[in-house]
Design a protein around this motif. Structure first.
Motif, PDB file in Angstrom:
ATOM      1  N   ASP A   3       0.835  -1.191   0.000  1.00 46.08           N
ATOM      2  CA  ASP A   3       0.000   0.000   0.000  1.00 46.08           C
ATOM      3  C   ASP A   3       0.876   1.250   0.000  1.00 46.08           C
ATOM      4  OD1 ASP A   3      -2.367   1.466   0.073  1.00 46.08           O
ATOM      5  OD2 ASP A   3      -2.509   1.387   2.254  1.00 46.08           O
ATOM      6  N   GLU A   4       0.472   2.236  -0.782  1.00 44.20           N
ATOM      7  CA  GLU A   4       1.100   3.559  -0.804  1.00 44.20           C
ATOM      8  C   GLU A   4       2.537   3.549  -1.322  1.00 44.20           C
ATOM      9  OE1 GLU A   4      -0.392   6.431  -0.326  1.00 44.20           O
ATOM     10  OE2 GLU A   4      -2.280   5.652   0.412  1.00 44.20           O
ATOM     11  N   VAL A   5       2.787   2.882  -2.443  1.00 45.73           N
ATOM     12  CA  VAL A   5       4.096   2.949  -3.076  1.00 45.73           C
ATOM     13  C   VAL A   5       4.362   4.405  -3.425  1.00 45.73           C
ATOM     14  CG1 VAL A   5       5.443   2.304  -5.108  1.00 45.73           C
ATOM     15  CG2 VAL A   5       3.986   0.604  -3.982  1.00 45.73           C
ATOM     16  N   GLY A   6       5.484   4.913  -2.990  1.00 49.95           N
ATOM     17  CA  GLY A   6       5.835   6.298  -3.279  1.00 49.95           C
ATOM     18  C   GLY A   6       5.486   7.272  -2.190  1.00 49.95           C
ATOM     19  N   TYR A   7       4.894   6.785  -1.106  1.00 49.95           N
ATOM     20  CA  TYR A   7       4.578   7.683   0.003  1.00 49.95           C
ATOM     21  C   TYR A   7       5.843   8.393   0.462  1.00 49.95           C
ATOM     22  CZ  TYR A   7       3.290   9.193   4.703  1.00 49.95           C
ATOM     23  OH  TYR A   7       3.091   9.939   5.834  1.00 49.95           O
ATOM     24  N   GLN A   8       6.935   7.624   0.540  1.00 50.56           N
ATOM     25  CA  GLN A   8       8.243   8.192   0.833  1.00 50.56           C
ATOM     26  C   GLN A   8       9.244   7.577  -0.128  1.00 50.56           C
ATOM     27  OE1 GLN A   8       9.054   7.296   4.963  1.00 50.56           O
ATOM     28  NE2 GLN A   8       8.119   9.212   5.624  1.00 50.56           N
ATOM     29  N   PRO A   9      10.232   8.352  -0.574  1.00 50.92           N
ATOM     30  CA  PRO A   9      11.256   7.779  -1.440  1.00 50.92           C
ATOM     31  C   PRO A   9      12.042   6.711  -0.687  1.00 50.92           C
ATOM     32  CG  PRO A   9      11.562  10.170  -1.180  1.00 50.92           C
ATOM     33  CD  PRO A   9      10.416   9.762  -0.312  1.00 50.92           C
ATOM     34  N   THR A  34      -0.746  -0.231  -4.392  1.00 53.00           N
ATOM     35  CA  THR A  34      -1.477   1.024  -4.509  1.00 53.00           C
ATOM     36  C   THR A  34      -0.464   2.153  -4.461  1.00 53.00           C
ATOM     37  OG1 THR A  34      -1.839   1.372  -2.141  1.00 53.00           O
ATOM     38  CG2 THR A  34      -3.486   0.053  -3.325  1.00 53.00           C
ATOM     39  N   SER A  35      -0.757   3.219  -5.191  1.00 60.17           N
ATOM     40  CA  SER A  35       0.126   4.372  -5.223  1.00 60.17           C
ATOM     41  C   SER A  35      -0.642   5.572  -5.747  1.00 60.17           C
ATOM     42  CB  SER A  35       1.327   4.098  -6.138  1.00 60.17           C
ATOM     43  OG  SER A  35       2.182   5.217  -6.188  1.00 60.17           O
ATOM     44  N   ASN A  36      -0.232   6.736  -5.319  1.00 60.39           N
ATOM     45  CA  ASN A  36      -0.780   7.946  -5.908  1.00 60.39           C
ATOM     46  C   ASN A  36       0.216   8.552  -6.891  1.00 60.39           C
ATOM     47  OD1 ASN A  36       1.099   8.975  -4.153  1.00 60.39           O
ATOM     48  ND2 ASN A  36      -0.244  10.492  -3.241  1.00 60.39           N
ATOM     49  N   LYS A  37       1.252   7.812  -7.213  1.00 64.41           N
ATOM     50  CA  LYS A  37       2.270   8.258  -8.164  1.00 64.41           C
ATOM     51  C   LYS A  37       2.017   7.626  -9.527  1.00 64.41           C
ATOM     52  CE  LYS A  37       4.772  10.321  -5.011  1.00 64.41           C
ATOM     53  NZ  LYS A  37       4.856  11.746  -4.937  1.00 64.41           N
ATOM     54  N   ILE A  38       2.199   8.431 -10.590  1.00 65.08           N
ATOM     55  CA  ILE A  38       2.106   7.873 -11.932  1.00 65.08           C
ATOM     56  C   ILE A  38       3.427   7.149 -12.224  1.00 65.08           C
ATOM     57  CG2 ILE A  38       0.406   9.551 -12.762  1.00 65.08           C
ATOM     58  CD1 ILE A  38       2.680  11.109 -14.049  1.00 65.08           C
ATOM     59  N   HIS A  61       3.717  -6.727 -16.851  1.00 66.52           N
ATOM     60  CA  HIS A  61       3.627  -7.828 -17.813  1.00 66.52           C
ATOM     61  C   HIS A  61       2.504  -8.769 -17.381  1.00 66.52           C
ATOM     62  CE1 HIS A  61       5.384 -11.584 -19.776  1.00 66.52           C
ATOM     63  NE2 HIS A  61       4.978 -10.792 -20.759  1.00 66.52           N
ATOM     64  N   HIS A  62       1.534  -8.991 -18.237  1.00 68.09           N
ATOM     65  CA  HIS A  62       0.362  -9.843 -17.945  1.00 68.09           C
ATOM     66  C   HIS A  62      -0.490  -9.297 -16.807  1.00 68.09           C
ATOM     67  CE1 HIS A  62       2.081 -12.878 -20.505  1.00 68.09           C
ATOM     68  NE2 HIS A  62       3.098 -13.112 -19.693  1.00 68.09           N
ATOM     69  N   ARG A  63      -0.517  -8.001 -16.606  1.00 60.16           N
ATOM     70  CA  ARG A  63      -1.240  -7.446 -15.464  1.00 60.16           C
ATOM     71  C   ARG A  63      -2.370  -6.529 -15.909  1.00 60.16           C
ATOM     72  NH1 ARG A  63       1.558 -11.030 -13.540  1.00 60.16           N
ATOM     73  NH2 ARG A  63       2.986 -10.749 -11.826  1.00 60.16           N
ATOM     74  N   GLU A  64      -3.243  -6.272 -14.978  1.00 58.07           N
ATOM     75  CA  GLU A  64      -4.348  -5.333 -15.158  1.00 58.07           C
ATOM     76  C   GLU A  64      -4.060  -4.113 -14.292  1.00 58.07           C
ATOM     77  OE1 GLU A  64      -7.990  -4.207 -16.750  1.00 58.07           O
ATOM     78  OE2 GLU A  64      -7.049  -6.153 -17.061  1.00 58.07           O
ATOM     79  N   VAL A  65      -4.100  -2.945 -14.879  1.00 54.53           N
ATOM     80  CA  VAL A  65      -3.900  -1.703 -14.136  1.00 54.53           C
ATOM     81  C   VAL A  65      -5.265  -1.042 -13.979  1.00 54.53           C
ATOM     82  CG1 VAL A  65      -2.823   0.575 -14.119  1.00 54.53           C
ATOM     83  CG2 VAL A  65      -1.564  -1.401 -15.019  1.00 54.53           C
ATOM     84  N   ILE A  66      -5.623  -0.746 -12.751  1.00 58.17           N
ATOM     85  CA  ILE A  66      -6.891  -0.091 -12.461  1.00 58.17           C
ATOM     86  C   ILE A  66      -6.577   1.281 -11.882  1.00 58.17           C
ATOM     87  CG2 ILE A  66      -9.021  -0.179 -11.110  1.00 58.17           C
ATOM     88  CD1 ILE A  66      -8.636  -3.272 -11.072  1.00 58.17           C
ATOM     89  N   SER A  67      -6.995   2.298 -12.594  1.00 56.09           N
ATOM     90  CA  SER A  67      -6.768   3.663 -12.142  1.00 56.09           C
ATOM     91  C   SER A  67      -8.051   4.180 -11.495  1.00 56.09           C
ATOM     92  CB  SER A  67      -6.385   4.546 -13.328  1.00 56.09           C
ATOM     93  OG  SER A  67      -6.178   5.867 -12.899  1.00 56.09           O
ATOM     94  N   ILE A  68      -7.928   4.602 -10.266  1.00 55.99           N
ATOM     95  CA  ILE A  68      -9.073   5.115  -9.524  1.00 55.99           C
ATOM     96  C   ILE A  68      -8.807   6.585  -9.246  1.00 55.99           C
ATOM     97  CG2 ILE A  68     -10.430   4.943  -7.414  1.00 55.99           C
ATOM     98  CD1 ILE A  68      -9.508   1.988  -7.284  1.00 55.99           C
TER      99      ILE A  68
END
Length: 89
Positions: A3-9, A34-38, A61-68
């Motif tokens: 959860d929250e990839v990119g919250y902190q470097p 999950t992340s709020n970073k593009i 690769h072989h994944r589904e990206v869901i943008s909320i």
């Protein structure tokens, strides 16, 4: 789930550990992040564009990206709690 990839470097060693985890899970099971970073900002998160690209390559690769898009679910609940507190006071 991460959860929250990119919250902190991440420091280089931490980023390498994330790469190792993603690499070991690659094509073996589901991974939810999950992340709020593009994706173009992930180089800053991991401190290295090449490492970020390698991580994204395996993740996408072989994944589904869901943008909320929209207001934060957590913030919405917090605002409701504040409103209730104000109604009581």
């Amino acid at each position: 789930m991460v959860d929250e990839v990119g919250y902190q470097p991440l420091e280089r060693a931490e980023a390498n550990l994330v790469f190792q985890v993603i690499s070991k899970r690659y094509e073996k099971g589901s991974t939810i992040l999950t992340s709020n970073k593009i994706f173009s900002e992930w180089g800053q998160v991991f401190g290295d564009e090449v490492l970020a690209t390698a991580i994204l390559d395996r993740l996408l690769h072989h994944r589904e990206v869901i943008s909320i898009n929209g207001p934060s679910y957590r913030l919405k609940n917090r605002l409701k709690a504040i409103e209730r507190e104000n109604d009581v006071a």
